[in-house]
Enzyme design. Structure first.
Site, PDB file in Angstrom:
ATOM      1  N   HIS A   1       0.817  -1.219   0.000  1.00  0.00           N
ATOM      2  CA  HIS A   1       0.000   0.000   0.000  1.00  0.00           C
ATOM      3  C   HIS A   1       0.849   1.267   0.000  1.00  0.00           C
ATOM      4  O   HIS A   1       0.345   2.335  -0.324  1.00  0.00           O
ATOM      5  CB  HIS A   1      -1.044  -0.012   1.130  1.00  0.00           C
ATOM      6  CG  HIS A   1      -0.543   0.322   2.501  1.00  0.00           C
ATOM      7  ND1 HIS A   1      -0.254  -0.635   3.449  1.00  0.00           N
ATOM      8  CD2 HIS A   1      -0.309   1.506   3.103  1.00  0.00           C
ATOM      9  CE1 HIS A   1       0.131  -0.037   4.564  1.00  0.00           C
ATOM     10  NE2 HIS A   1       0.105   1.258   4.389  1.00  0.00           N
TER      11      HIS A   1
ATOM     12  N   ASP B   1       1.192  -7.648   2.348  1.00  0.00           N
ATOM     13  CA  ASP B   1       1.300  -6.216   2.037  1.00  0.00           C
ATOM     14  C   ASP B   1       2.754  -5.765   1.876  1.00  0.00           C
ATOM     15  O   ASP B   1       3.312  -5.108   2.747  1.00  0.00           O
ATOM     16  CB  ASP B   1       0.613  -5.429   3.172  1.00  0.00           C
ATOM     17  CG  ASP B   1       0.302  -4.001   2.774  1.00  0.00           C
ATOM     18  OD1 ASP B   1       0.861  -3.518   1.771  1.00  0.00           O
ATOM     19  OD2 ASP B   1      -0.492  -3.359   3.484  1.00  0.00           O
TER      20      ASP B   1
ATOM     21  N   SER C   1       4.018   2.300   8.468  1.00  0.00           N
ATOM     22  CA  SER C   1       3.845   1.255   7.480  1.00  0.00           C
ATOM     23  C   SER C   1       5.123   1.075   6.692  1.00  0.00           C
ATOM     24  O   SER C   1       5.751   2.044   6.278  1.00  0.00           O
ATOM     25  CB  SER C   1       2.706   1.602   6.529  1.00  0.00           C
ATOM     26  OG  SER C   1       1.529   1.120   7.059  1.00  0.00           O
TER      27      SER C   1
HETATM   28  N1  ARG Z   1      -4.600   0.676   7.457  1.00  0.00           N
HETATM   29  C1  ARG Z   1      -3.296   0.647   6.912  1.00  0.00           C
HETATM   30  C2  ARG Z   1      -2.600   2.030   7.090  1.00  0.00           C
HETATM   31  O1  ARG Z   1      -3.136   2.886   7.706  1.00  0.00           O
HETATM   32  C3  ARG Z   1      -3.265   0.156   5.501  1.00  0.00           C
HETATM   33  C4  ARG Z   1      -4.009   0.952   4.475  1.00  0.00           C
HETATM   34  C5  ARG Z   1      -3.988   0.433   3.059  1.00  0.00           C
HETATM   35  N2  ARG Z   1      -4.931  -0.627   2.790  1.00  0.00           N
HETATM   36  C6  ARG Z   1      -6.222  -0.453   2.379  1.00  0.00           C
HETATM   37  N3  ARG Z   1      -6.972  -1.510   2.218  1.00  0.00           N
HETATM   38  N4  ARG Z   1      -6.745   0.723   2.129  1.00  0.00           N
HETATM   39  O2  ARG Z   1      -2.030   2.617   6.218  1.00  0.00           O
HETATM   40  N1  ASP Z   2      -1.173   1.431   7.951  1.00  0.00           N
HETATM   41  C1  ASP Z   2      -0.485   2.528   8.596  1.00  0.00           C
HETATM   42  C2  ASP Z   2       0.531   3.182   7.669  1.00  0.00           C
HETATM   43  O1  ASP Z   2       0.370   3.221   6.490  1.00  0.00           O
HETATM   44  C3  ASP Z   2       0.124   2.091   9.883  1.00  0.00           C
HETATM   45  C4  ASP Z   2      -0.794   2.325  11.043  1.00  0.00           C
HETATM   46  O2  ASP Z   2      -1.529   3.327  11.049  1.00  0.00           O
HETATM   47  O3  ASP Z   2      -0.745   1.523  11.965  1.00  0.00           O
HETATM   48  O4  ASP Z   2       1.482   3.795   8.099  1.00  0.00           O
END
Ligand code: ARG
Ligand code: ASP
Length: 720
Positions: free
Chosen positions: A87, A223, A655
């Protein structure tokens, strides 16, 4: 540490864990020796603080990369290979995709260096060193000084210190406030700009579970994506050139094949973006009862409309993929945050803490003079701030959530300047930039989808924001269109040049003449009305209040550190390099339910649903699963582990961060947090907060067994 127990501390300790306990905290690498080394070693770290951060020798820090400003990546080969999340590389993978050559769906693997894909504008930044510059920045600052004078002096000092630090070098420097401006640290950086895409799994692996599983444990998302940093012949940063060569790093992180067990020490080294752990109860109240719910509501509407459009057309799906994921991500996070804060009873925990803080304050005259009015001041300011904050949220999320409006606003300065009598020559650079931005904008823009979003959001805005606070255009819509936003939108999307690439091309063919008509453009008028309202009535007042609140927070922070001294305070995240450490551990998300600390390919296959995009499994992965062809990547009992969770305190920006074992070897890549723990940006709870980590053995399995790009493993240092 033996705790000094007094009545006051008892209340404090039992009421609220505002400061470091167990796994909470994001620590500054240069202070590890002083603050954390012994605690980390007691918990299983085999390295010294100097191995993690050093300015005298190469250390782990030299393998930590801030990836493209918003994510983290780690160096895993001596030829500049870096590992981050799928991502995090998503925008680049998307940019190389088309309906005919869909890298998002199919994945991509360079089978040798010449096949790697060049990315315009991607950066990889290393931290050369960091320095406490508090005394230099605050030299000559007194409590008697007015705010404006104080800010001016501080800013002048910052500019001067930064300049002195890097003049004559190829480095850059920036200074950031910590603890709400009680301290300042400087970061010297080196930024590489030729960063090429080496490999990415298909979305069915890299985004498995999609938005449904996002922010959720147990998780089965592979990921990750891989890039390579290139440098010039002297190993220095250089823009893309065919002559560039792979960067030779100062430090390469070795990879562990051992995996993890429950209770193992882990640490996360990366660039957490922003946390606010020391807020007052008034601030938390505003966030959880107003701001988060408002933003969730607005994004709900945007996402529903986008989703429909994407399901109806492959072209729109590819155009909107990254945008949609970005909007959905925080939409979902804010919902988890509200739940988590409620479950923690966060406001009353904060209130109790404030009471116990006041007991300390009232114990001495000096403290009473300094901090006695803090909470009445907070209360007053937040009353005013909440009103403006709502208008601001609606401006950013609802008004600028209409892409045509936010795009048109990028022309505001130039057009208004020209109308005010400036010459076209004054804006040559700006106009060139607008012209090149145009191509990117229209590549990812679908006017009819945006029109639907405009209808819904403008209507919502007109209903939710007090009439007297609405931009003038809303009363015109009311009068001329009798509040029929569909009719209004239809008209402006049909007439405006800003939603048509053809018309915009014509504008740029002779900007000097054609700009004159813009004042009559209906999209421009809409934007102008909203933007000038924002500039006149929202932004200045909001900023002034924000300055006041920051000042209160600075005093509050200072007071906490002064009066409650049996705790270690870590600074809030601010996109600077940090270390978090904790343990591999499952958790109880709800009464009677326990989540184990790892997931497997078996579990991924259980989630398979060929009818739902997000849960499709590619035939190749299925085949490997059926044959149990996991090679050396299997765990000792023969399972292939996909992900694990641990109690490290992380946030957005973490991330892609390396997750390391006690020996400093890579055991995984951080990519998310659990749903029950998303409130950790505001309040950490060791029982509920978990970071989610991709097991590095699954990453290697996908590269080698799935993608057939095992040649990359030869570059890595894999410890058995
Ligand atoms: N929650 C994770 C972070 O804050 C991954 C986001 C990307 N994935 C998604 N399905 N949108 O970045
Ligand atoms: N998914 C998040 C990021 O892209 C990490 C988090 O918020 O825990 O940095």
């Amino acid at each position: 540490m033996i705790k000094k127990i007094t009545a006051v501390f008892l209340i404090f300790n039992f009421s609220f864990t505002i400061v470091s306990k167990a796994d909470e905290g994001m620590w500054l690498p240069l202070l590890l020796k002083q603050l954390n080394e012994s605690d980390m070693q007691r918990n299983g770290l085999k390295l010294s603080a100097e191995d993690i951060y050093s300015i005298n020798k190469s250390s782990l820090k030299d393998a930590i990369v801030q990836f493209n400003g918003g994510c983290t990546a780690e160096v895993i080969s001596d030829k500049g290979l870096i590992l981050t999340n799928h991502h995090c590389g998503y925008g680049q993978i998307q940019a190389h995709s088309s309906v005919q050559n869909d890298l998002l769906t199919n994945g991509f693997w360079a089978m040798n260096q010449s096949e790697e894909l060049v990315n315009a504008g991607v950066t990889a930044t290393f931290i050369v060193r960091m320095e406490d510059v508090t005394s230099k920045v605050l030299a000559g600052i007194t409590d008697q000084m007015g705010d404006a004078e104080r800010d001016k002096k501080i800013n002048e000092a910052i500019v001067q210190i930064q300049k002195e630090a890097v003049t004559g070098t190829r480095y850059a420097a920036f200074i950031r406030p910590f603890y709400y401006g009680n301290e300042y640290y400087m970061f010297i950086t080196e930024t590489f700009t030729d960063v090429r895409l080496v490999g990415a799994p298909p979305s069915s692996i890299g985004k498995f579970g999609g938005d449904t599983d996002n922010w959720i444990w147990p998780r089965h998302t592979g990921d990750f994506s891989i890039f390579r940093i290139y440098a010039n012949k002297n190993n220095e940063p250089a823009n893309y050139s065919a002559d560039n060569i792979p960067y030779k790093p100062k430090y390469v992180i070795p990879i562990s094949m051992k995996g993890v067990e429950s209770g193992d020490f882990t640490m996360v080294y990366g660039f957490p973006g922003r946390t606010t752990e020391y807020l007052s109860s008034y601030a938390v109240n505003m966030i959880m009862n107003q701001s988060d719910p408002d933003k969730v509501k607005i994004r709900n509407t945007r996402l529903q409309i986008m989703d429909q459009a994407m399901k109806g057309s492959d072209a729109i799906r590819i155009q909107y993929a990254a945008k949609y994921a970005g909007i959905a991500n925080y939409w979902k996070k804010w919902q988890g945050e509200i739940n988590g804060l409620k479950k923690l009873d966060a406001i009353s925990k904060k209130e109790q803490f404030e009471k116990s803080f006041l007991l300390n304050v009232n114990a001495s005259n000096d403290a009473r003079n300094k901090y006695g009015n803090l909470f009445t001041d907070f209360e007053k300011k937040y009353k005013e701030l909440s009103i403006l904050n709502k208008q601001r949220d609606y401006y950013y999320e609802a008004i600028l959530g209409v892409e045509a409006i936010s795009y048109t606003s990028s022309f505001y300065d130039v057009i208004e300047g020209l109308y005010a009598g400036k010459k076209i020559n004054d804006y040559e650079k700006e106009i060139d930039k607008l012209k090149s931005n145009m191509k990117v904008f229209f590549k990812y823009f679908n006017a009819s989808t945006d029109e639907k979003i405009a209808i819904a959001l403008l209507k919502m805005y007109s209903e939710d924001i007090n009439k007297k606070d609405q931009p003038e255009i809303f009363s015109i819509i009311e009068k001329k269109y009798h509040g029929d936003f569909s009719k209004y939108a239809q008209e402006i999307y049909a007439k405006s040049i800003f939603v048509s690439e053809d018309k915009m091309n014509k504008l740029f063919q002779n900007f000097g003449r054609n700009y004159k008509k813009i004042s009559k453009d209906p999209m421009y008028k809409l934007m102008q009305s909203c933007y000038s309202k924002f500039l006149k009535d929202i932004k200045p007042q909001y900023t002034a209040l924000d300055v006041d609140v920051t000042k209160l927070n600075r005093a509050y922070m200072k007071g906490m550190r002064e009066l409650i001294t049996d705790k270690k305070y870590y600074p809030d995240a601010n996109s600077t390099l940090r270390v978090a450490y904790g343990k591999v551990n499952g958790y109880f998300p709800r009464d009677g339910v326990f989540y184990d600390y790892y997931t497997t390919l078996e579990g991924l296959i259980e989630k398979e649903n060929p009818l739902v995009d997000e849960f499709m499994v590619s035939p190749k992965l299925k085949e490997l699963y059926l044959k149990k062809d996991y090679g050396k990547y299997a765990d000792k009992n023969g399972e292939l582990r996909v992900a694990f969770c641990a109690s490290n305190h992380t946030t957005g920006g973490n991330s892609g961060s390396p997750v390391l074992n006690g020996e400093g070897q890579l055991i995984g890549t951080n990519f998310d947090r659990d749903w029950e723990g998303t409130m950790s940006d505001i309040m950490y709870d060791p029982n509920q907060v978990r970071n989610i980590v991709l097991d590095v053995r699954y990453t290697l399995f996908v590269i080698d067994k799935y993608a057939g790009a095992g040649y990359l493993l030869n570059e890595m240092q894999i410890a058995n």
